[in-house]
Design a protein around this motif. Structure first.
Motif, PDB file in Angstrom:
ATOM      1  N   UNK A  75      30.838  47.957  31.309  1.00  0.00           N
ATOM      2  CA  UNK A  75      30.364  46.554  30.539  1.00  0.00           C
ATOM      3  C   UNK A  75      31.480  46.326  29.024  1.00  0.00           C
ATOM      4  N   UNK A  76      31.694  47.594  28.085  1.00  0.00           N
ATOM      5  CA  UNK A  76      31.261  47.166  27.478  1.00  0.00           C
ATOM      6  C   UNK A  76      32.154  47.039  26.272  1.00  0.00           C
ATOM      7  N   UNK A  77      33.826  46.423  27.139  1.00  0.00           N
ATOM      8  CA  UNK A  77      34.472  45.645  26.514  1.00  0.00           C
ATOM      9  C   UNK A  77      34.729  44.353  27.003  1.00  0.00           C
ATOM     10  N   UNK A  78      35.355  42.938  26.022  1.00  0.00           N
ATOM     11  CA  UNK A  78      35.210  42.218  26.760  1.00  0.00           C
ATOM     12  C   UNK A  78      35.900  42.039  28.648  1.00  0.00           C
ATOM     13  N   UNK A  79      35.782  40.418  28.987  1.00  0.00           N
ATOM     14  CA  UNK A  79      36.358  41.045  30.291  1.00  0.00           C
ATOM     15  C   UNK A  79      37.766  39.978  30.231  1.00  0.00           C
ATOM     16  N   UNK A  80      38.691  40.085  28.402  1.00  0.00           N
ATOM     17  CA  UNK A  80      39.877  39.883  28.977  1.00  0.00           C
ATOM     18  C   UNK A  80      40.426  41.099  28.421  1.00  0.00           C
ATOM     19  N   UNK A  81      39.482  42.567  28.160  1.00  0.00           N
ATOM     20  CA  UNK A  81      39.989  43.030  28.165  1.00  0.00           C
ATOM     21  C   UNK A  81      41.597  43.653  28.898  1.00  0.00           C
ATOM     22  N   UNK A  82      40.843  43.376  30.247  1.00  0.00           N
ATOM     23  CA  UNK A  82      41.391  44.285  31.518  1.00  0.00           C
ATOM     24  C   UNK A  82      42.198  43.184  32.572  1.00  0.00           C
ATOM     25  N   UNK A  83      43.247  43.407  32.375  1.00  0.00           N
ATOM     26  CA  UNK A  83      44.200  42.372  33.593  1.00  0.00           C
ATOM     27  C   UNK A  83      44.762  42.053  34.206  1.00  0.00           C
ATOM     28  N   UNK A  84      43.885  43.677  35.006  1.00  0.00           N
ATOM     29  CA  UNK A  84      44.134  44.272  36.090  1.00  0.00           C
ATOM     30  C   UNK A  84      43.188  44.979  36.081  1.00  0.00           C
ATOM     31  N   UNK A  85      42.344  44.697  37.576  1.00  0.00           N
ATOM     32  CA  UNK A  85      41.401  46.201  37.487  1.00  0.00           C
ATOM     33  C   UNK A  85      41.424  47.417  38.744  1.00  0.00           C
ATOM     34  N   UNK A  86      42.476  47.293  38.761  1.00  0.00           N
ATOM     35  CA  UNK A  86      42.954  48.712  39.595  1.00  0.00           C
ATOM     36  C   UNK A  86      42.130  49.810  39.466  1.00  0.00           C
ATOM     37  N   UNK A  87      42.135  50.202  38.054  1.00  0.00           N
ATOM     38  CA  UNK A  87      41.664  50.805  37.775  1.00  0.00           C
ATOM     39  C   UNK A  87      39.684  50.753  37.709  1.00  0.00           C
ATOM     40  N   UNK A  88      39.641  50.195  37.344  1.00  0.00           N
ATOM     41  CA  UNK A  88      38.028  49.832  37.057  1.00  0.00           C
ATOM     42  C   UNK A  88      37.761  50.303  38.657  1.00  0.00           C
ATOM     43  N   UNK A  89      38.039  49.577  39.625  1.00  0.00           N
ATOM     44  CA  UNK A  89      37.997  49.622  41.033  1.00  0.00           C
ATOM     45  C   UNK A  89      37.750  51.204  41.426  1.00  0.00           C
ATOM     46  N   UNK A  90      38.705  51.720  40.885  1.00  0.00           N
ATOM     47  CA  UNK A  90      39.317  53.460  42.134  1.00  0.00           C
ATOM     48  C   UNK A  90      37.607  54.283  40.924  1.00  0.00           C
TER      49      UNK A  90
END
Length: 608
Positions: free
Chosen positions: A409-424
């Motif tokens: 949660x250290x980066x703002x919400x708009x930093x990730x356009x795709x959440x595949x890496x975070x989900x993994x």
């Protein structure tokens, strides 16, 4: 025993031969009248040659004239017995060569013995000063060599300004070499303009290897002087990298890890290098900054030193790699494998730096609001890097949930356009920590924006039993929205909304506080609405086909005027969406709309 006695005899002979050799220059026909002791060595000399050149010895002899002094001990003489022997030879008029190896010692001993012009013309002090000014300061390598000799002569060498003059000469020579090298790289382009050839190797930095032999304190003073003279930051950075590699690698190979932590020399080297780093970005490779940071953590350097490194790394984190971020933890065995706290502080520095850059861009006259600005591009790169880092540290059994959440949660919400890496990464963490409570699993799932999952990741998440039931329902909901948007696009909606925009609007309907039963009821209502809309579209399509047949028949029977009249009347009766238009004249009757609704409901009931 015979062999050891022979070795002792050879050793004694060697000592006596050295003693005789050192006394060969003394007059043998005149008996000595004074004995000088220097660092445990005795010199049997004569008063007259000494007092004629040395003011200190003259004062000592004058003070003990009544007692007929015969032995004097010279305490703390700079350079020791070897340097005093050269000074005594000078007093006796015996020639010897002044070199960069002995000039610093001779300059200090001449000051100690007061061998100045006051007592004799062309005395040792003036000779050494002339050699330093005319020979040493003209050559960079000789200046470095003299600085090496001054390491054991401080603070006297500093008081005599030997160190300062050599440092200034080194900085001046390096700056001059840099300017000359820059001129040599100037060339004309095809358009006739003069420019710098960046591909040509800079030959003005040959002094980098020479400085690596200096002691840390003297090296620090040299680099500081070079900065003041305007030496390129890239050259300063290259010198720091070379010095660190030679100094720290040498120590690492000679000591064990336990000895290294307790050794203060490496700590001093690291802190000195950090204090000398140029303020410009990319002056040193970011891999070097991470290497120095690892050393600073391991050696327990000052907090200011580590925070400075973390700030520098955070300002250029977008060019870092995963291997750079994997900083080992040097704490107790019960801690995590990697230093997560340090990485978190680096990410905080990056976010603050990114915010400051955006503020500066907003305040500038020429704004660049596009999504492809450099700061936004860097944010995307760092987000991908963080997701890979989370996936790497997730299997650690000692990794606490709060630390994982803080990094994610250290980066703002708009930093990730795709959440595949975070989900993994979250899936790996759930797999490694299977005993995680339901509340903690919900905290992890809240980090994922399921509408930003790809089709493959969404299909995997829909069948992932490690996710909470509420998260699975959300995935199914967004899959329904995706299907709805596909249907609307395929049936030619006049103003189709982008898929991600429709998801954004619909996502507000699904509250995280809803129970699974309410979510299921909401999905059923959504499914019913989709079927109703599909049936309505089919009925309107049938109406259009009937009207098309009627218009063809009218065109064949009537002239153009009658056709236009009939066409306008039929258009007025037609409604594409079952609602009134902006003008009330063309809206259908309420009775017809209710009839259509009943037909649609019967159609949906039959399909169910």
């Amino acid at each position: 025993m015979d062999r050891s006695e022979k070795q002792q005899q050879q050793l004694s002979l060697a000592k006596s031969s050295r003693h005789r050799c050192s006394n060969e220059w003394i007059f043998r026909d005149v008996p000595s009248d004074i004995t000088l002791e220097v660092s445990g060595s005795l010199f049997s000399l004569h008063k007259f040659p000494l007092v004629s050149r040395s003011g200190r010895i003259r004062k000592l002899v004058a003070e003990h004239r009544d007692s007929d002094i015969s032995k004097v001990e010279l305490l703390n003489l700079p350079g020791g017995a070897e340097t005093f022997e050269l000074a005594a030879k000078f007093c006796y008029g015996i020639n010897f060569e002044i070199t960069s190896t002995n000039v610093a010692q001779l300059c200090c001993v001449s000051d100690y013995l007061e061998m100045t012009e006051e007592f004799s013309k062309d005395n040792l002090g003036s000779r050494t000063e002339e050699y330093i000014e005319s020979i040493v300061c003209k050559n960079l390598e000789m200046c470095v060599h003299v600085l090496q000799q001054c390491e054991n002569l401080l603070p006297l060498a500093d008081e005599l300004k030997i160190v300062t003059r050599c440092i200034d000469a080194i900085a001046s020579k390096a700056c001059a070499e840099q300017i000359a090298s820059s001129f040599s790289r100037l060339e004309y382009s095809s358009s006739g303009r003069l420019h710098m050839n960046r591909q040509t190797k800079c030959e003005g930095d040959w002094w980098i290897d020479d400085l690596s032999v200096l002691r840390t304190d003297l090296y620090q003073r040299v680099i500081t002087a070079m900065k003041c003279r305007g030496v390129r930051p890239e050259s300063i950075g290259a010198s720091l990298v070379n010095y660190a590699q030679k100094e720290l690698t040498k120590k690492y190979s000679q000591t064990t890890k336990a000895d290294l932590i307790s050794n203060g020399h490496e700590k001093l080297v690291v802190e000195t290098i950090v204090s000398l780093l140029p303020v410009e970005k990319l002056a040193v490779p970011i891999s070097f900054l991470f290497g120095i940071l690892r050393s600073a953590v391991m050696l327990d350097c000052t907090i200011a030193c580590r925070l400075d490194l973390e700030r520098r790394i955070g300002s250029q984190l977008d060019i870092a790699t995963l291997d750079d971020l994997l900083i080992p933890s040097f704490r107790h065995s019960g801690d995590t494998l990697f230093d997560v706290d340090t990485v978190h502080r680096i990410l905080v520095n990056f976010s603050q730096q990114d915010d400051s850059e955006e503020d500066m861009e907003d305040a500038s006259v020429f704004e660049e609001d596009g999504p492809h600005s450099p700061s936004q591009t860097a944010l995307f790169k760092v987000a991908k890097l963080v997701d890979n880092y989370l996936a790497e540290i997730a299997p650690d059994a000692n990794l606490k949930l709060n630390k994982f959440l803080v990094i994610a949660d250290s980066l703002p919400a708009h930093a990730r356009t795709i959440h595949d890496g975070l989900y993994r990464a979250i899936d790996i963490y759930l797999k490694a920590h299977q005993g995680l409570p339901e509340a903690d699993r919900k905290k992890l799932s809240k980090l994922i924006d399921f509408q930003k999952l790809s089709q493959e990741a969404g299909a995997h998440a829909a069948q992932n039993e490690r996710l909470p039931l509420q998260s699975i329902v959300q995935v199914l909901y967004f899959e329904q929205l995706r299907l709805r948007n596909s249907l609307c696009t395929s049936y030619g909606d006049e103003d189709p909304k982008p898929m991600h925009q429709s998801w954004r609007i619909s996502s507000g309907a699904l509250s995280a506080a809803m129970s699974p039963r309410d979510n299921y009821a909401s999905l059923r209502r959504e499914n019913r609405e989709l079927k109703l809309e599909l049936a309505r579209l089919r009925m309107r399509l049938n109406d259009l086909e009937r009207e098309h047949v009627c218009m063809k028949r009218d065109m064949a029977k009537s002239n153009s005027r009658k056709f236009m009249t009939s066409f306008s009347k039929k258009i007025g009766k037609l409604s594409f969406f079952g609602h009134g238009s902006s003008r009330g004249s063309s809206s259908p009757s309420k009775h017809s709309y209710r009839t259509d609704s009943k037909v649609i409901e019967r159609t949906c009931a039959s399909t169910e």
